[in-house]
Scaffold this active site. Structure first.
Site, PDB file in Angstrom:
ATOM      1  N   TYR A 153       0.835  -1.208   0.000  1.00 23.72           N
ATOM      2  CA  TYR A 153       0.000   0.000   0.000  1.00 23.72           C
ATOM      3  C   TYR A 153       0.870   1.258   0.000  1.00 23.72           C
ATOM      4  CZ  TYR A 153      -3.475   3.410   1.634  1.00 23.72           C
ATOM      5  OH  TYR A 153      -4.293   4.515   1.766  1.00 23.72           O
TER       6      TYR A 153
ATOM      7  N   PRO B  74      -3.341  13.139   4.994  1.00 25.77           N
ATOM      8  CA  PRO B  74      -4.023  13.285   6.284  1.00 25.77           C
ATOM      9  C   PRO B  74      -3.413  12.371   7.340  1.00 25.77           C
ATOM     10  CG  PRO B  74      -5.523  12.578   4.510  1.00 25.77           C
ATOM     11  CD  PRO B  74      -4.121  12.366   4.034  1.00 25.77           C
TER      12      PRO B  74
END
Length: 325
Positions: A143, A170
């Site tokens: 990922y 974020p």
């Protein structure tokens, strides 16, 4: 006339952006501008791993701007078990969205990264310059590398074609419409669901670990406003961390205490200290954001948590909870 396409529009952050766009006054700082059309596309609207379906989605809506949130995401164990899936699916999604944006003349793309793209061993606090300074943690390297490649691609599109492609990073996001599946949920929605079940079933509420680790949490509706601000005002290819201040770190025990209060749980509440804590802290600096955004009020953590728990309790039957218990 502008058409803003939000990929991953049915997820946590996509739903928050939709809420802000629909509730803020038109023409206000975070509201919809006159003449704008916002499209929130979910997986039912097309499989972004497929180039032809991505092209079809873009041909249907003809976006001028894209906020790219779509991704294959999962918890720690899913990331460890399906490393190739997380790498390949996300590489395909990101390449299709960015290249189709290039081919169709999209003016601006903001992609969503994550603080887990950062090196496992790095000097804290994290900032925008440290993404590529070492290997990501082995547990999620599939990922992490796929998301890092978005930053690489943004620079390549900028250098070769002058495109306005950038990305946001974020910290830990939570809020309404989160994933509450106990198998794959992140810490806040996972604990909210566990506490709800403990209250419902009259069983103890057990939190894994010591409760000591610290995290920076950002409310999805605050993050949504920052994405809208970026769309209007941020035109640098370098990524931007979207986060509360380092001084706003919250311990997992504080999180659990606030959840117990919000759920109204009055039973036995303990910590299973035999369970691993994970990283103690991984603070990220929001200095660059604060130097650019001006006056911005983050929602106080307990207020945001209360609103999130209230949404979950009111929408339990339709929320993403996985297996019902």
């Amino acid at each position: 006339m502008s058409v803003i396409l939000v990929t991953g529009g049915s997820g946590l952050v996509g739903k928050a952006i939709q809420y802000v766009i629909e509730t803020e006054p038109e023409g206000s700082r975070f509201g919809k501008k006159p003449g704008e059309t916002w499209v929130f596309a979910g997986s039912a609207d097309g499989d972004l791993r497929d180039q032809a379906q991505t092209k079809k989605l873009f041909e249907k809506y003809k976006p001028t701007h894209v906020i790219h949130l779509a991704a294959l995401v999962g918890g720690l164990f899913a990331n460890m078990k399906y490393k190739l899936d997380f790498l390949r699916d996300n590489v395909l999604i990101n390449d299709n969205v960015l290249h189709t944006s290039h081919l169709t003349g999209v003016k601006k793309v903001i992609s969503c990264l994550s603080t887990c793209v950062y090196p496992d061993k790095v000097e804290y606090p994290l900032d925008e310059t440290k993404i590529h300074l070492g290997l990501p943690h082995d547990s999620n390297f599939g990922y992490a590398y796929a998301k890092r490649m978005v930053d690489v691609s943004n620079h390549a599109y900028k250098d070769q074609f002058g495109h306005n492609f950038t990305s946001a990073i974020p910290t830990n996001v939570f809020g309404p419409h989160d994933n509450y599946d106990l198998e794959s949920a992140h810490v806040i929605p996972g604990l909210v669901h566990k506490c709800y079940l403990a209250k419902k079933n009259g069983t103890p509420f057990v939190v894994g670990g010591t409760g000591k680790p610290l995290r920076q949490f950002i409310y999805s509706q605050d993050l949504a406003k920052l994405f809208i601000w970026m769309l209007r005002n941020y035109d640098d290819v370098e990524p931007l961390i979207l986060s509360v201040d380092e001084t706003e770190e919250v311990s997992i025990k504080q999180v659990a205490d606030a959840i117990v209060k919000a759920v109204g749980f009055e039973g036995e509440y303990t910590f299973d200290t035999a369970r691993a804590d994970g990283q103690f802290r991984k603070p990220a600096s929001n200095k660059k954001l604060l130097s650019l955004v001006g006056d911005f009020q983050f929602t106080p953590f307990e207020q945001a948590l209360d609103e999130s728990v209230k949404w979950f309790l009111e929408n339990y039957d339709t929320a993403r909870t996985g297996k019902q218990q």
